[in-house]
Design an enzyme around this catalytic site. Sequence first.
Site, mmCIF file in Angstrom:
data_model
loop_
_atom_site.group_PDB
_atom_site.id
_atom_site.type_symbol
_atom_site.label_atom_id
_atom_site.label_comp_id
_atom_site.label_asym_id
_atom_site.label_seq_id
_atom_site.Cartn_x
_atom_site.Cartn_y
_atom_site.Cartn_z
ATOM 1 N N SER A 19 20.416 9.860 14.730
ATOM 2 C CA SER A 19 20.858 11.078 14.032
ATOM 3 C C SER A 19 19.789 11.679 13.111
ATOM 4 C CB SER A 19 22.134 10.808 13.243
ATOM 5 O OG SER A 19 23.183 10.534 14.133
ATOM 6 N N LYS A 68 35.235 4.802 9.475
ATOM 7 C CA LYS A 68 35.826 6.061 9.953
ATOM 8 C C LYS A 68 37.302 6.253 9.578
ATOM 9 C CE LYS A 68 33.102 7.653 13.858
ATOM 10 N NZ LYS A 68 33.137 7.945 15.301
ATOM 11 N N GLY A 132 37.393 3.434 17.874
ATOM 12 C CA GLY A 132 37.299 4.783 17.311
ATOM 13 C C GLY A 132 37.009 5.845 18.361
HETATM 14 P P1 NAP Z 1 34.672 0.399 18.098
HETATM 15 O O1 NAP Z 1 35.596 1.194 17.254
HETATM 16 O O2 NAP Z 1 34.012 -0.815 17.546
HETATM 17 O O3 NAP Z 1 35.482 -0.010 19.428
HETATM 18 C C1 NAP Z 1 34.878 -0.787 20.415
HETATM 19 C C2 NAP Z 1 35.828 -0.930 21.610
HETATM 20 O O4 NAP Z 1 35.109 -1.608 22.643
HETATM 21 C C3 NAP Z 1 37.059 -1.767 21.321
HETATM 22 O O5 NAP Z 1 38.115 -1.318 22.119
HETATM 23 C C4 NAP Z 1 36.621 -3.172 21.768
HETATM 24 O O6 NAP Z 1 37.699 -3.969 22.232
HETATM 25 C C5 NAP Z 1 35.763 -2.836 22.970
HETATM 26 N N1 NAP Z 1 34.741 -3.851 23.189
HETATM 27 C C6 NAP Z 1 33.721 -4.189 22.355
HETATM 28 N N2 NAP Z 1 32.978 -5.169 22.903
HETATM 29 C C7 NAP Z 1 33.565 -5.459 24.087
HETATM 30 C C8 NAP Z 1 33.251 -6.402 25.115
HETATM 31 N N3 NAP Z 1 32.205 -7.225 25.014
HETATM 32 N N4 NAP Z 1 34.058 -6.447 26.198
HETATM 33 C C9 NAP Z 1 35.116 -5.615 26.324
HETATM 34 N N5 NAP Z 1 35.457 -4.696 25.379
HETATM 35 C C10 NAP Z 1 34.675 -4.623 24.279
HETATM 36 O O7 NAP Z 1 33.465 1.293 18.641
HETATM 37 P P2 NAP Z 1 33.528 2.869 18.950
HETATM 38 O O8 NAP Z 1 33.193 3.631 17.739
HETATM 39 O O9 NAP Z 1 34.798 3.139 19.647
HETATM 40 O O10 NAP Z 1 32.263 3.024 19.928
HETATM 41 C C11 NAP Z 1 32.290 2.558 21.259
HETATM 42 C C12 NAP Z 1 31.026 3.020 21.987
HETATM 43 O O11 NAP Z 1 31.043 4.433 22.117
HETATM 44 C C13 NAP Z 1 29.720 2.683 21.233
HETATM 45 O O12 NAP Z 1 28.749 2.296 22.172
HETATM 46 C C14 NAP Z 1 29.319 3.995 20.610
HETATM 47 O O13 NAP Z 1 27.907 4.117 20.473
HETATM 48 C C15 NAP Z 1 29.826 4.978 21.644
HETATM 49 N N6 NAP Z 1 30.116 6.287 21.054
HETATM 50 C C16 NAP Z 1 29.494 7.373 21.586
HETATM 51 C C17 NAP Z 1 29.768 8.619 21.081
HETATM 52 C C18 NAP Z 1 29.082 9.803 21.677
HETATM 53 O O14 NAP Z 1 29.029 10.850 21.005
HETATM 54 N N7 NAP Z 1 28.604 9.718 22.891
HETATM 55 C C19 NAP Z 1 30.665 8.779 20.001
HETATM 56 C C20 NAP Z 1 31.294 7.651 19.480
HETATM 57 C C21 NAP Z 1 31.000 6.408 20.011
HETATM 58 P P3 NAP Z 1 38.595 -4.844 21.219
HETATM 59 O O15 NAP Z 1 39.717 -3.981 20.786
HETATM 60 O O16 NAP Z 1 39.016 -5.981 22.048
HETATM 61 O O17 NAP Z 1 37.686 -5.267 20.076
#
Ligand code: NAP
Length: 288
Positions: A19, A68, A132
Amino acid sequence: MEDYSFIYLIGDPVEHSISPQIYNAAFIQENLPYKYKKKQVKKSNLVDILEKFKTDGTVGFNVTIPHKTLILKYLNELTPIAQEIGAVNTVKIEEGKLIGTNTDIVGIRDALSEANFPHIQDLSIVIVGAGGAARSVSKYFSKFDVKLSIINRTVKNAEILSNALISHPKTNAEIHFYSLNSPKKKQIFQSADLLVNATPIGMWPNINETIFQNYTPLDSQWIFDLVYNPIETQLVKTAKKMGCKLINGLDMLIYQASEAFKWWTGKYPDINLMKKVAIEKLITIFLK
Ligand code: NAP
């Protein structure tokens, strides 16, 4: 004496964020006296930092994991979209007041539009993840007349997210939730018109991992990998090979950043510049 004001990214961890490069390039191009910096903020420090921001001339900040949703109770005002999603990724500070919004929905909408995603009706959408990012993606699609399936490692989290969607008056979608261990997993994936990876699986440095182990996407399916680091994840590589249509996670990042930029400065940045800088930075990380 510095003659610019600060805008921050707060979260933990923040060191891998691109960012600062994206925003600072746009601030320079627009001749705006702002500087964007990352600040690692632990949960235990959040309240102190927010109090400091209210009085030290900070213009605003982005919010990432783990703050968040936690931050909601410390903000003075929320936009309707932040209230609806129940999470904030962007805050501006006006007369000592913290005003929170969420630009992820705009990021998702514009990334879909950039990819020429079809009219959203009678589609089956499968989202892997219930964190999130999945919350924003599912919120976006829940208003449409679609079948929305949330599949997650911790099934309880998928259930909580599903229940929140089902109980919302603006939800039109038919909502289902599953465990990632479900014996029906392959069927669920096959039934999707759009498959979304909203987990960090495949993210640098674990670039050989993919959430769809033992599942090869069909050429009729759309794939939306929210992971943008590396620029081409293993999932995207496979999907390309299979002839799938793609929605770009980096586009979502750039469009949500553009909306945050507008929230702080009153004008939109040059999207192409932001994207070019992001790609350059991601290539640098990859080559390290
Ligand atoms: P988060 O709130 O930490 O949620 C992570 C999710 O992934 C949870 O559902 C978790 O499951 C699951 N997970 C994590 N490790 C796992 C594994 N080894 N095997 C299976 N499931 C797993 O993270 P987030 O903010 O949602 O972000 C998720 C991804 O999206 C990140 O890589 C982030 O960089 C990306 N992202 C991209 C954008 C964009 O603008 N492109 C925006 C936001 C986020 P559990 O519930 O079991 O823990």
